[in-house]
Design a protein around this motif. Structure first.
Motif, mmCIF file in Angstrom:
data_model
loop_
_atom_site.group_PDB
_atom_site.id
_atom_site.type_symbol
_atom_site.label_atom_id
_atom_site.label_comp_id
_atom_site.label_asym_id
_atom_site.label_seq_id
_atom_site.Cartn_x
_atom_site.Cartn_y
_atom_site.Cartn_z
ATOM 1 N N VAL A 110 80.889 9.214 25.104
ATOM 2 C CA VAL A 110 82.230 9.796 25.242
ATOM 3 C C VAL A 110 83.112 8.881 26.082
ATOM 4 N N THR A 111 82.576 8.405 27.205
ATOM 5 C CA THR A 111 83.339 7.541 28.105
ATOM 6 C C THR A 111 83.680 6.207 27.448
ATOM 7 N N GLU A 112 82.699 5.604 26.812
ATOM 8 C CA GLU A 112 82.893 4.277 26.229
ATOM 9 C C GLU A 112 83.831 4.289 25.022
ATOM 10 N N ASN A 113 83.904 5.419 24.324
ATOM 11 C CA ASN A 113 84.702 5.492 23.101
ATOM 12 C C ASN A 113 85.966 6.336 23.248
ATOM 13 N N ASN A 114 86.304 6.692 24.504
ATOM 14 C CA ASN A 114 87.515 7.479 24.773
ATOM 15 C C ASN A 114 87.569 8.773 23.961
ATOM 16 N N GLU A 115 86.416 9.393 23.813
ATOM 17 C CA GLU A 115 86.347 10.665 23.106
ATOM 18 C C GLU A 115 86.815 11.800 24.025
ATOM 19 N N LYS A 116 87.149 12.917 23.424
ATOM 20 C CA LYS A 116 87.540 14.114 24.183
ATOM 21 C C LYS A 116 86.770 15.299 23.603
ATOM 22 N N ILE A 117 86.032 15.986 24.469
ATOM 23 C CA ILE A 117 85.206 17.100 24.007
ATOM 24 C C ILE A 117 85.497 18.346 24.829
ATOM 25 N N VAL A 118 85.624 19.472 24.135
ATOM 26 C CA VAL A 118 85.778 20.778 24.774
ATOM 27 C C VAL A 118 84.670 21.690 24.263
ATOM 28 N N VAL A 119 83.936 22.316 25.184
ATOM 29 C CA VAL A 119 82.897 23.271 24.811
ATOM 30 C C VAL A 119 83.250 24.623 25.433
ATOM 31 N N LEU A 120 83.414 25.639 24.604
ATOM 32 C CA LEU A 120 83.713 26.986 25.073
ATOM 33 C C LEU A 120 82.428 27.794 25.168
ATOM 34 N N ILE A 166 94.891 21.189 18.607
ATOM 35 C CA ILE A 166 94.151 20.390 19.579
ATOM 36 C C ILE A 166 93.068 19.560 18.889
ATOM 37 N N ILE A 167 92.506 20.079 17.806
ATOM 38 C CA ILE A 167 91.522 19.304 17.049
ATOM 39 C C ILE A 167 92.188 18.106 16.382
ATOM 40 N N GLN A 168 93.377 18.326 15.816
ATOM 41 C CA GLN A 168 94.108 17.226 15.187
ATOM 42 C C GLN A 168 94.558 16.188 16.211
ATOM 43 N N SER A 169 94.644 16.590 17.480
ATOM 44 C CA SER A 169 95.031 15.644 18.533
ATOM 45 C C SER A 169 93.861 14.759 18.960
ATOM 46 N N GLY A 170 92.654 15.036 18.415
ATOM 47 C CA GLY A 170 91.495 14.203 18.722
ATOM 48 C C GLY A 170 90.424 14.866 19.555
ATOM 49 N N ILE A 171 90.588 16.144 19.862
ATOM 50 C CA ILE A 171 89.586 16.867 20.645
ATOM 51 C C ILE A 171 88.496 17.408 19.727
#
Length: 273
Positions: free
Chosen positions: A56-66, A161-166
């Motif tokens: 996640v850090t190396e690839n600038n990913e964004k993750i949200v877990v509910l 928010i998913i379309q924004s890359g999350i």
């Protein structure tokens, strides 16, 4: 009990195994083996979680877990096991308190938008915007109009928010009424945990059926193709924690991923409670 394998004997004779026998008078071999097997399993999964966080850090990913579910369903315990060995600078756990007067005058989703992750970060929500789908209407913390507006907007909000890359993961921890009652009693009788028992908890069993009604409406309306719900059967806390971690590792395409560690979890279409 069945004859013990070499692996089981090794676990029982390990420092951790002997310590459990010494600290828990009368504990059975079966329970010690179950505890040790869980610890070994979760350690391996936590190692995979570190690899996921690095990706996640190396690839600038964004993750949200509910994490959603009834009171005492084990959401907080699962989050603690998931984050136990992660780099604290690269994730945050969000458990928002009651809205302030200022927040009550804002668009409902605004306070949650402010907590969404930047690039390279993971955010775990211990309860989320779905408070308005179940907890708030059940306890009369919102009006019918506010509830209707939320249900009308939530799928579009998640799509945006998913379309924004999350990458959005929605977990629901499902327990039975009997299990919830036992956990409440355990909390109330524990001097260092009884502070957790709130007025909302006190009403939870009495309002069980109303919770079920709103929960079913939530699933029916918000279990979408791009943001589905995953049901974690949580009557057994250790199994629920393992299943939740396995699912997160399974659906996030991090690399390198050790597929032999992850047991693919089937998404439940219906809840048990």
């Amino acid at each position: 009990m069945h004859s013990l394998s070499k692996k089981e004997l090794k676990l029982l004779n390990s420092k951790k195994g002997l310590k459990q026998f010494l600290l828990n008078d009368g504990i059975s071999k079966t329970k010690v083996l179950r505890n040790l097997t869980y610890e070994v399993r979760i350690k391996k999964l936590q190692e995979e979680l570190i690899k996921l966080q690095n990706w996640v850090t190396e690839n600038n990913e964004k993750i949200v877990v509910l994490f959603e579910g009834r009171d005492a369903a084990g959401k907080g315990g699962a989050i603690r096991r998931i984050t136990q060995h992660l780099n604290p600078r690269e994730f945050k756990v969000v458990a928002l308190p009651k809205p302030t007067t200022e927040e009550e005058g804002q668009w409902y989703f605004q306070r949650y938008i402010n907590k969404l992750p930047r690039e390279g970060k993971i955010v775990f929500f211990d309860r989320s915007w779905y408070n308005r789908a179940v907890v708030e209407p059940v306890n009369d913390f919102c009006t019918q109009e506010q509830y209707d507006i939320f249900m009308d907007q939530v799928n579009d909000f998640e799509r945006m928010i998913i379309q924004s890359g999350i990458r959005l993961i929605k977990l629901y921890f499902s327990i039975t009424k009997e299990e919830q009652a036992m956990r409440f009693e355990a909390i109330k009788s524990n001097p260092i945990k009884k502070w957790k028992f709130s007025n909302v908890d006190q009403n939870a069993l009495r309002l069980w059926d109303v919770y079920t009604e709103y929960k079913c409406k939530m699933f029916e309306h918000t279990n979408t193709e791009i943001a589905p719900w995953t049901i974690i059967k949580a009557n057994k806390k250790t199994e629920a924690r393992i299943e939740a971690i396995e699912y997160i590792l399974d659906v996030i395409p991090y690399n390198p991923k050790d597929e032999t560690i992850i047991e693919h979890v089937e998404i439940e279409e219906k809840v048990i409670d």
